[in-house]
Design an enzyme around this catalytic site. Structure first.
Site, PDB file in Angstrom:
ATOM      1  CB  SER A 203      84.779  32.946  46.349  1.00 49.13           C
ATOM      2  OG  SER A 203      84.139  32.164  47.325  1.00 49.13           O
TER       3      SER A 203
ATOM      4  CE  LYS B 203      82.768  40.939  50.823  1.00 49.90           C
ATOM      5  NZ  LYS B 203      82.424  39.580  50.341  1.00 49.90           N
ATOM      6  N   GLY B 204      88.293  40.015  51.237  1.00 52.29           N
ATOM      7  CA  GLY B 204      89.234  40.004  52.354  1.00 52.29           C
ATOM      8  C   GLY B 204      90.634  40.396  51.926  1.00 52.29           C
TER       9      GLY B 204
ATOM     10  CG  ASP C 119      88.095  37.427  54.723  1.00 52.55           C
ATOM     11  OD1 ASP C 119      88.933  36.931  53.956  1.00 52.55           O
ATOM     12  OD2 ASP C 119      86.899  37.576  54.414  1.00 52.55           O
TER      13      ASP C 119
ATOM     14  CB  CYS D   3      96.889  21.512  67.396  1.00 47.80           C
ATOM     15  SG  CYS D   3      95.513  21.600  68.570  1.00 47.80           S
TER      16      CYS D   3
ATOM     17  N   GLY E  69      98.437  17.178  65.619  1.00 47.82           N
ATOM     18  CA  GLY E  69      99.630  16.550  65.072  1.00 47.82           C
ATOM     19  C   GLY E  69     100.673  16.258  66.135  1.00 47.82           C
TER      20      GLY E  69
ATOM     21  CG  HIS F 235      96.712  26.184  66.046  1.00 51.15           C
ATOM     22  ND1 HIS F 235      96.463  25.328  65.001  1.00 51.15           N
ATOM     23  CD2 HIS F 235      95.996  25.716  67.111  1.00 51.15           C
ATOM     24  CE1 HIS F 235      95.626  24.381  65.401  1.00 51.15           C
ATOM     25  NE2 HIS F 235      95.332  24.585  66.674  1.00 51.15           N
TER      26      HIS F 235
ATOM     27  CD  GLU G 240      98.507  26.962  62.347  1.00 46.59           C
ATOM     28  OE1 GLU G 240      97.431  26.338  62.472  1.00 46.59           O
ATOM     29  OE2 GLU G 240      99.541  26.693  63.000  1.00 46.59           O
TER      30      GLU G 240
END
Length: 542
Positions: free
Chosen positions: A14, A17-18, A71, A380, A382, A514, A516
Site C-alpha cells: 500500500s 505502486k499503482g 490499479d 447499478c 442504486g 457504472h 465512474e
C-alpha cells in the site's frame, strides 16, 4: 521497439505502486511518448471478479469486459488510455493457461515446471502486443519477498537479459519511516528490501522512496552507497494533498528525467504539464464545497468505491468545488429514520453492490431523496433500488422486489439470462459459475430525446461499462411511467432499461451502468459534473 519499466515494491504494501506507475505514465505522455501500463498480480484467483470488495477493493471493468485490479483505474485516469483485458494478469490465469496447454499436449510430454514454463508464460504476456508503444510500464503486485511473487520477479529478471541492451529499467518503491523517539528517518528497511531484490538477480536502477518529510541529502547519499544506485536516482516521494498532484511532484523530483536517462535518452523532450497544474490549482483553491452522502454496504473499506470517489472528485474539479463525502452504512436506515443523517447533505448517491444486506436501507435513502427533492444519483444497484422504491410507494406495487433477494411475486428486478452484445446473443445460466458471468464491459444505450440525461450527454447514443447480473424488468415500465418515473434510456433493442429519472425533481437519475469507470481528472464524466453542479445548487438553498 518498446522500452520496459518494471516497478516493484518493498518494505510494506500500500505504498502506492499503482499511483507511481500511473503518474510516471502521465509524465512520459506529457513528453510526447506513447505509453502502455500493465499490472501483474501474484494472487491465485483467475481475476478479482469473485473477491470481496472488503478484502481487495473495487473490481475495475474494462470496455472489453475484463474484471481487473483497481490499479488499472488509476492507469486510465492518469493516462486517458482505455485499458483492456490484456493489461492485467494473475498467477491464477497464468497457471490456467499452462494447465490448458498441458492438457492439450502442447508441451510434447515435457515436465511442466515453474522455470521455464511459468516464467515463459509471464514473459509472453509482458512483451506481446507492444509494437505501437514507446514505453511499457509493468507493475508487479505485492512486495519483494512474497513467495507468490517470485515467478514474476524471475520473469522480469530474465527479460532484462532477453531484451536488447538498454531496453529495461527497474524502479523500486520503498518506505523510509521516521522514528519519533530517535528523531530520524531510517534507511535500513530500504537497504534490506534492495538486498532481497538483488538476491533475486535484479539490481534496481532507480529508488522511489516514500517519506512523510524531506529526506536529508546525507540519507540520500547513504541509500545511493548501500543500494548501489546513482545519487540522482534516489527519488524522494513525499506525501501530497491529492493524488493528482503526484505527476507534477514526481517531475520536480526528477523521476521521469532519471528514467529517460537510464535508457540513455538525453536530452529528452520537455514535458507539457499545464493541464496537470490546472487540475492541482482547482483542487487547492476551490470556490465552494458540497457534501455528498454515499449510502453503501462496503463503507468500511473506501477502496471498494475507489473509482466512484475519484469520479466525484472529478465532478468537483469540473465545478471548482471541494467534494466532502459522508459515508453511511445503509443498514442503519433499516433501524433508524434517515432524516438526521441526510437532511443536511447536498446530494445522495447509492452505489453498486450485491446481495440483500442493506437493500431496504438503500430504498429508504432513495425515498428521502425523492420526497425531499435532494439530488439523487443511483448507480447499478442504486438504480434498481430506485425503481423498487417507485414501484412500492408510487405505483402501489407493495410487494415489489428483486429476485436477487429470493422468490417474489412482483419481480421488478430480475436475473437476465440472455442479452444482445453487438450482433451476438449472450447467454448465462442462472445456476452457472459466478466468475465472469455477469453482463460485463461496454454496451451501447439509446437515450430518449428531451430527457435530462440526454441533455447532460448531449447525445442520444452512448456507450458505458456494465457489471451486474440483474436488470430492471421492462414489463413494469408502463406502470412506473404512469406513476411519474421516466425510463429515459434503454438498450438499443428496447429490452433492457438503462436509465431512469424524474422530470419534476431537481436532479434524480438512476443508471444501470457504472459511469465512474470512465471519468478522468482531465475529462470528468458529464453525469458526475452535472450531479455535483446540482448539489452545489442544493447547497445554496439550505
Amino acid at each position: 521497439m518498446a522500452r520496459y519499466v518494471f516497478i516493484t515494491g518493498g518494505v510494506v504494501s500500500s505504498l502506492g505502486k499503482g499511483i507511481a506507475a500511473a503518474a510516471l505514465g502521465a509524465l512520459l505522455q506529457a513528453r510526447g511518448y506513447r505509453v502502455r501500463l500493465r499490472k501483474l498480480d501474484p494472487y491465485l484467483n483467475v481475476d478479482p471478479g469473485t473477491m470481496s470488495p472488503t478484502q481487495h477493493g473495487e473490481v475495475f471493468v474494462t470496455d472489453d469486459g475484463a474484471e481487473t485490479d483497481l490499479d488499472l483505474g488509476h492507469y486510465e485516469r492518469f493516462t486517458g488510455r482505455s485499458a483492456t483485458k490484456t493489461d492485467n494478469i494473475t498467477t491464477g490465469r497464468i497457471y490456467k493457461n499452462i494447465i490448458d496447454k498441458e492438457r492439450r499436449g502442447d508441451y510434447l510430454g515435457a515436465t511442466v515446471q515453474v522455470i521455464p514454463h511459468v516464467t515463459n508464460e509471464i514473459k509472453s504476456f509482458i512483451v506481446e502486443g507492444n509494437d505501437e508503444y514507446d514505453f511499457v510500464l509493468c507493475e508487479i503486485g505485492g512486495t519483494v519477498g512474497d513467495i507468490e511473487a517470485m515467478p514474476f520477479m524471475e520473469a522480469i529478471r530474465q527479460l532484462g537479459n532477453d531484451l536488447p541492451r538498454n531496453s529495461a529499467v527497474y524502479v523500486h518503491l520503498t518506505l523510509m519511516p521516521f522514528i519519533p523517539s530517535a528523531g530520524e528517518l531510517k534507511t535500513k528497511p530500504t537497504q534490506h528490501s534492495v538486498k532481497e531484490l538483488q538476491a533475486m538477480g535484479i539490481a534496481p536502477d532507480i529508488l522511489l522512496v516514500r517519506a512523510d518529510r524531506e529526506i536529508p541529502e546525507a540519507e540520500r547519499r547513504k541509500l545511493s552507497l548501500f543500494c548501489n544506485v546513482r545519487p540522482s536516482a534516489v527519488i524522494q516521494a513525499l506525501d501530497v494533498a491529492s493524488i493528482y498532484d503526484v505527476p507534477v511532484a514526481y517531475h520536480k523530483e526528477g523521476l521521469d528525467s532519471e528514467v529517460l536517462a537510464a535508457f540513455g535518452i538525453e536530452p529528452a523532450p520537455k514535458p507539457k504539464l499545464e493541464d496537470w497544474e490546472e487540475v492541482g490549482n482547482r483542487i487547492d483553491t476551490p470556490e465552494g464545497e458540497v457534501t455528498i452522502a454515499i449510502v453503501g454496504k462496503y463503507t468500511g473499506l473506501k477502496d471498494a468505491y475507489k473509482s466512484l470517489i475519484e469520479a466525484l472528485n472529478h465532478g468537483g474539479i469540473a465545478n471548482r468545488v471541494k467534494v466532502k463525502l459522508e459515508w453511511i452504512e445503509s443498514e442503519i436506515f433499516e433501524k433508524e429514520d434517515p432524516s438526521p443523517y441526510l437532511e443536511k447533505v447536498d446530494g445522495i448517491l447509492v452505489p453498486g453492490g450485491f446481495g440483500e444486506r442493506g437493500a431496504e436501507g438503500k430504498i429508504q435513502a432513495v425515498r428521502f431523496a425523492r420526497e425531499r427533492k435532494v439530488p439523487y444519483f443511483g448507480i447499478c444497484f442504486g438504480m434498481q433500488m430506485a425503481v423498487v422504491e417507485a414501484a412500492r410507494n408510487l405505483a402501489g406495487i407493495e410487494k415489489a422486489s428483486s429476485t436477487e433477494f429470493g422468490p417474489t411475486s412482483e419481480p421488478v428486478v430480475g436475473l437476465m439470462t440472455e442479452w444482445v452484445r453487438g450482433n451476438m446473443l449472450e447467454k448465462r445460466a442462472a445456476s452457472g459459475d459466478l466468475g465472469g458471468t455477469m453482463r460485463l464491459g461496454a454496451y451501447k444505450a439509446t437515450l430518449k430525446g428531451g430527457t435530462r440525461i440526454a441533455d447532460i450527454y448531449g447525445s442520444g447514443d452512448i456507450s458505458e461499462r456494465h457489471r451486474h447480473r440483474y436488470e430492471v424488468n421492462i414489463d413494469y415500465k408502463d406502470k412506473l411511467e404512469a406513476a411519474g418515473m421516466v425510463f429515459s434510456g434503454t438498450s438499443p433493442d428496447g429490452v433492457l432499461p438503462e436509465t431512469v429519472e424524474y422530470p419534476d425533481h431537481p436532479w434524480f437519475i438512476g443508471v444501470q451502468y457504472h459511469p465512474e469507470l470512465k471519468s478522468r481528472p482531465l475529462d470528468p464524466h458529464p453525469l458526475f459534473a452535472s450531479f455535483i453542479e446540482a448539489a452545489l445548487e442544493q447547497s445554496r438553498l439550505v
